[in-house]
Design a protein around this motif. Structure first.
Motif, PDB file in Angstrom:
ATOM      1  N   THR A 124      -3.464   0.672  -4.610  1.00  0.00           N
ATOM      2  CA  THR A 124      -2.935   1.684  -3.690  1.00  0.00           C
ATOM      3  C   THR A 124      -4.088   2.514  -3.125  1.00  0.00           C
ATOM      4  O   THR A 124      -5.253   2.168  -3.321  1.00  0.00           O
ATOM      5  CB  THR A 124      -1.867   2.545  -4.414  1.00  0.00           C
ATOM      6  OG1 THR A 124      -1.243   3.394  -3.457  1.00  0.00           O
ATOM      7  CG2 THR A 124      -2.457   3.398  -5.523  1.00  0.00           C
ATOM      8  N   GLN A 128      -2.085   8.267  -2.211  1.00  0.00           N
ATOM      9  CA  GLN A 128      -0.963   8.021  -3.125  1.00  0.00           C
ATOM     10  C   GLN A 128      -1.316   8.441  -4.553  1.00  0.00           C
ATOM     11  O   GLN A 128      -0.481   9.021  -5.252  1.00  0.00           O
ATOM     12  CB  GLN A 128      -0.551   6.548  -3.104  1.00  0.00           C
ATOM     13  CG  GLN A 128       0.163   6.125  -1.835  1.00  0.00           C
ATOM     14  CD  GLN A 128      -0.797   5.620  -0.773  1.00  0.00           C
ATOM     15  OE1 GLN A 128      -1.991   5.917  -0.789  1.00  0.00           O
ATOM     16  NE2 GLN A 128      -0.282   4.864   0.166  1.00  0.00           N
ATOM     17  N   LYS A 152       4.654   7.471   5.891  1.00  0.00           N
ATOM     18  CA  LYS A 152       5.289   6.360   5.157  1.00  0.00           C
ATOM     19  C   LYS A 152       4.505   6.082   3.868  1.00  0.00           C
ATOM     20  O   LYS A 152       5.090   5.974   2.783  1.00  0.00           O
ATOM     21  CB  LYS A 152       5.324   5.116   6.050  1.00  0.00           C
ATOM     22  CG  LYS A 152       6.011   3.930   5.422  1.00  0.00           C
ATOM     23  CD  LYS A 152       6.233   2.826   6.448  1.00  0.00           C
ATOM     24  CE  LYS A 152       6.925   1.616   5.839  1.00  0.00           C
ATOM     25  NZ  LYS A 152       6.133   0.966   4.791  1.00  0.00           N
ATOM     26  N   GLU A 156       5.211   5.946  -0.867  1.00  0.00           N
ATOM     27  CA  GLU A 156       5.077   4.717  -1.677  1.00  0.00           C
ATOM     28  C   GLU A 156       4.395   5.064  -2.997  1.00  0.00           C
ATOM     29  O   GLU A 156       3.186   4.912  -3.168  1.00  0.00           O
ATOM     30  CB  GLU A 156       4.312   3.661  -0.857  1.00  0.00           C
ATOM     31  CG  GLU A 156       5.183   3.147   0.293  1.00  0.00           C
ATOM     32  CD  GLU A 156       4.421   2.446   1.402  1.00  0.00           C
ATOM     33  OE1 GLU A 156       3.183   2.333   1.336  1.00  0.00           O
ATOM     34  OE2 GLU A 156       5.098   2.035   2.385  1.00  0.00           O
ATOM     35  N   SER A 158       5.801   4.299  -6.268  1.00  0.00           N
ATOM     36  CA  SER A 158       6.478   3.712  -7.430  1.00  0.00           C
ATOM     37  C   SER A 158       5.484   3.004  -8.350  1.00  0.00           C
ATOM     38  O   SER A 158       5.547   1.794  -8.558  1.00  0.00           O
ATOM     39  CB  SER A 158       7.595   2.764  -6.979  1.00  0.00           C
ATOM     40  OG  SER A 158       7.055   1.832  -6.080  1.00  0.00           O
TER      41      SER A 158
END
Ligand code: NAP
Length: 184
Positions: A124, A128, A152, A156, A158
Motif C-alpha cells: 500500500t 494509507q 478513494k 482503502e 482493509s
C-alpha cells in the motif's frame, strides 16, 4: 446559521484555547465563558456535537472541571512522529473522541522512507499507512484530499499494521521536515 443555509451543524469546535497571535497564552477563565455559549448551541439542538481543538492538558482540565456539558471531541495535530500523547490521554480519559488533523502532516510525511518501507509490507502507500496508524491508535483520522484518486485511496484501509511495524512507526522522529507543528 442563516448564512450557512443549514438546518443544523454536525459539529462545532473552539478552534484554539487562545487567540492565534498569542499562541499558548492562558485563557482558561475566558474559555469557561465561551464554553457556556457552546453548551447553549448544543441544547438549542442547532449543533449536534460540540468540542475543542488544540487544547493542551492545562486548558482541557480546566474546561472539564467547569463544563456542565463536556466537550465531545478534541481535534489536534497528530501523525506518525508527532503524537501529542499527554493531550490525547487527557481527552480520552475524559471520554472525548480524539480526532487527528493533518494525519499526513499536510503532505510532508509522504516522502518519508521509513514509512514507505512499512507501506511496502502491505503493498500500500504512505498515506494509507499514516491513516491506518491513527485508527490503530484509537483516534479518528481527518485527512484532507482534493484529488479524487487520493480520496478513494484514503478509504482503502482493509489491512492491519502488525505490532512490530507499529513499534517501528512509534519510534520514528522528525518524519515530516517542513511541517509547522503546534508545539505547546
Ligand atoms: N483544528 C485545527 O487547528 C486544524 C489545523 C490544520 C488542519 N485542520 C484540518 O485537518 C484536515 C486535514 O489537514 P491538512 O490538509 O493539513 O493535512 P493532511 O490531510 O495531513 O494532508 C493533505 C495533503 O495530503 C495530500 N494527500 C491526501 N491524500 C493523499 C494520498 N492518498 N496520496 C498522496 N497525497 C495525499 C493532499 O493532496 P491533494 O489535495 O492533492 O489530494 C494534501 O496536499 C483539514 O480538514 C483541516 O481543516 C485542522
Amino acid at each position: 446559521m442563516a448564512r450557512l443555509d443549514l438546518g443544523y451543524i454536525d459539529m462545532y469546535l473552539i478552534h484554539a484555547p487562545w487567540p492565534w497571535e498569542e499562541f499558548g497564552a492562558d485563557y482558561r477563565v475566558q474559555n469557561r465563558t465561551v464554553w457556556e455559549q457552546m453548551e447553549s448551541f448544543y441544547t438549542s439542538k442547532k449543533v449536534r456535537a460540540i468540542g475543542i481543538s488544540n487544547f493542551n492538558v492545562r486548558d482541557q482540565e480546566d474546561l472539564y472541571a467547569h463544563a456542565k456539558i463536556k466537550p465531545m471531541a478534541l481535534q489536534l495535530q497528530y501523525y506518525i512522529g508527532f503524537t501529542e500523547d499527554d493531550n490525547v490521554k487527557c481527552a480520552q480519559d475524559n471520554g472525548l473522541l480524539v480526532e487527528a488533523f493533518s494525519p499526513l502532516a499536510t503532505g510532508f510525511l509522504l516522502n518519508n522512507d521509513a514509512v514507505k518501507a512499512v507501506a511496502g509490507h502491505y503493498n500500500t502507500g504512505v498515506a494509507q499507512v499514516a491513516i491506518r496508524y491513527v485508527l490503530q491508535k484509537g483516534l479518528l483520522p481527518l485527512p484532507k484530499a482534493t484529488s479524487p484518486a487520493h480520496i478513494k485511496a484514503n478509504t482503502e484501509l482493509s489491512f492491519t499494521i502488525n505490532d512490530e511495524d507499529m513499534k517501528t512507526l512509534d519510534q520514528l522522529k522528525d518524519t515530516a521536515p517542513g511541517e509547522d507543528n503546534n508545539r505547546y
